[in-house]
Scaffold this motif. Structure first.
Motif, PDB file in Angstrom:
ATOM      1  N   GLY A 155       0.814  -1.216   0.000  1.00 25.70           N
ATOM      2  CA  GLY A 155       0.000   0.000   0.000  1.00 25.70           C
ATOM      3  C   GLY A 155       0.844   1.260   0.000  1.00 25.70           C
ATOM      4  O   GLY A 155       0.582   2.202  -0.756  1.00 25.70           O
ATOM      5  N   THR A 156       1.859   1.292   0.846  1.00 25.11           N
ATOM      6  CA  THR A 156       2.734   2.456   0.912  1.00 25.11           C
ATOM      7  C   THR A 156       3.514   2.637  -0.383  1.00 25.11           C
ATOM      8  O   THR A 156       3.668   3.761  -0.875  1.00 25.11           O
ATOM      9  N   ALA A 157       4.003   1.544  -0.941  1.00 29.10           N
ATOM     10  CA  ALA A 157       4.746   1.635  -2.195  1.00 29.10           C
ATOM     11  C   ALA A 157       3.855   2.157  -3.320  1.00 29.10           C
ATOM     12  O   ALA A 157       4.279   2.999  -4.121  1.00 29.10           O
ATOM     13  N   ALA A 158       2.634   1.687  -3.384  1.00 32.22           N
ATOM     14  CA  ALA A 158       1.716   2.160  -4.420  1.00 32.22           C
ATOM     15  C   ALA A 158       1.395   3.640  -4.247  1.00 32.22           C
ATOM     16  O   ALA A 158       1.401   4.400  -5.224  1.00 32.22           O
ATOM     17  N   LEU A 159       1.131   4.067  -2.999  1.00 30.65           N
ATOM     18  CA  LEU A 159       0.845   5.479  -2.754  1.00 30.65           C
ATOM     19  C   LEU A 159       2.040   6.364  -3.070  1.00 30.65           C
ATOM     20  O   LEU A 159       1.892   7.451  -3.640  1.00 30.65           O
ATOM     21  N   LEU A 160       3.233   5.936  -2.696  1.00 34.68           N
ATOM     22  CA  LEU A 160       4.431   6.707  -3.016  1.00 34.68           C
ATOM     23  C   LEU A 160       4.641   6.801  -4.524  1.00 34.68           C
ATOM     24  O   LEU A 160       4.992   7.865  -5.048  1.00 34.68           O
ATOM     25  N   ASP A 161       4.429   5.693  -5.217  1.00 30.13           N
ATOM     26  CA  ASP A 161       4.590   5.690  -6.671  1.00 30.13           C
ATOM     27  C   ASP A 161       3.590   6.645  -7.327  1.00 30.13           C
ATOM     28  O   ASP A 161       3.961   7.438  -8.212  1.00 30.13           O
ATOM     29  N   ILE A 162       2.352   6.603  -6.895  1.00 36.26           N
ATOM     30  CA  ILE A 162       1.335   7.501  -7.452  1.00 36.26           C
ATOM     31  C   ILE A 162       1.689   8.960  -7.169  1.00 36.26           C
ATOM     32  O   ILE A 162       1.580   9.829  -8.041  1.00 36.26           O
ATOM     33  N   THR A 163       2.155   9.226  -5.928  1.00 38.31           N
ATOM     34  CA  THR A 163       2.511  10.593  -5.561  1.00 38.31           C
ATOM     35  C   THR A 163       3.683  11.107  -6.379  1.00 38.31           C
ATOM     36  O   THR A 163       3.651  12.235  -6.881  1.00 38.31           O
ATOM     37  N   VAL A 164       4.715  10.282  -6.517  1.00 35.48           N
ATOM     38  CA  VAL A 164       5.898  10.688  -7.281  1.00 35.48           C
ATOM     39  C   VAL A 164       5.542  10.930  -8.745  1.00 35.48           C
ATOM     40  O   VAL A 164       5.980  11.916  -9.349  1.00 35.48           O
ATOM     41  N   GLU A 165       4.737  10.052  -9.318  1.00 36.39           N
ATOM     42  CA  GLU A 165       4.358  10.230 -10.726  1.00 36.39           C
ATOM     43  C   GLU A 165       3.421  11.419 -10.908  1.00 36.39           C
ATOM     44  O   GLU A 165       3.498  12.127 -11.909  1.00 36.39           O
ATOM     45  N   VAL A 216       9.708  -1.040   2.333  1.00 35.25           N
ATOM     46  CA  VAL A 216      10.284  -2.163   3.083  1.00 35.25           C
ATOM     47  C   VAL A 216      11.162  -1.631   4.208  1.00 35.25           C
ATOM     48  O   VAL A 216      11.101  -2.110   5.350  1.00 35.25           O
ATOM     49  N   PHE A 217      11.975  -0.630   3.905  1.00 37.75           N
ATOM     50  CA  PHE A 217      12.832  -0.026   4.928  1.00 37.75           C
ATOM     51  C   PHE A 217      11.986   0.570   6.053  1.00 37.75           C
ATOM     52  O   PHE A 217      12.296   0.368   7.232  1.00 37.75           O
ATOM     53  N   ALA A 218      10.927   1.293   5.700  1.00 36.84           N
ATOM     54  CA  ALA A 218      10.063   1.903   6.713  1.00 36.84           C
ATOM     55  C   ALA A 218       9.405   0.833   7.587  1.00 36.84           C
ATOM     56  O   ALA A 218       9.314   0.990   8.809  1.00 36.84           O
TER      57      ALA A 218
END
Length: 114
Positions: free
Chosen positions: A29-39, A56-58
């Motif tokens: 979920g976090t990876a998807a949200l970060l990817d959407i935000t960055v894009e 994963v680090f977080a």
């Protein structure tokens, strides 16, 4: 004569299972949200792998902090957070009276040794 079979799962297996379920949900979920935000911000395209690594680090940091907080390293107990004055009041039913008597006995022994 009745026979029973114990089908209970050890606690560590249940904890590990929950960590994998919660961890998987958190990381993806976090990876998807970060990817959407960055894009969306136009900072990078296809940043899912870096977002996944950061997620994963977080999650590992969150697990390490949780483990450090729940591990009893200083030899204290739950009673360390409760003021002595509340042993016979608010926490009397949960063992506060016995705890107060134990601490008083230990104090008396320490004072008699001096």
């Amino acid at each position: 004569m009745s026979r029973t079979v114990d089908l209970s799962v050890p606690r560590w297996v249940r904890i590990l299972f929950v960590f994998f379920l919660l961890g998987g949900a958190f990381v993806t979920g976090t990876a998807a949200l970060l990817d959407i935000t960055v894009e969306t911000l136009g900072l990078a395209e296809n940043a899912y792998m870096s977002s996944l690594a950061l997620s994963v680090f977080a999650y590992l940091v969150v697990c390490a902090v949780w483990f450090a907080r729940t591990t009893d390293t200083d030899g204290g107990s739950v009673w360390s957070a409760i003021p002595d004055s509340q042993y016979t009041g608010q926490h009397a039913e949960s063992g506060g009276i016995a705890r107060k008597e134990q601490e008083d006995a230990i104090r008396e022994l320490q004072e008699s040794e001096e």
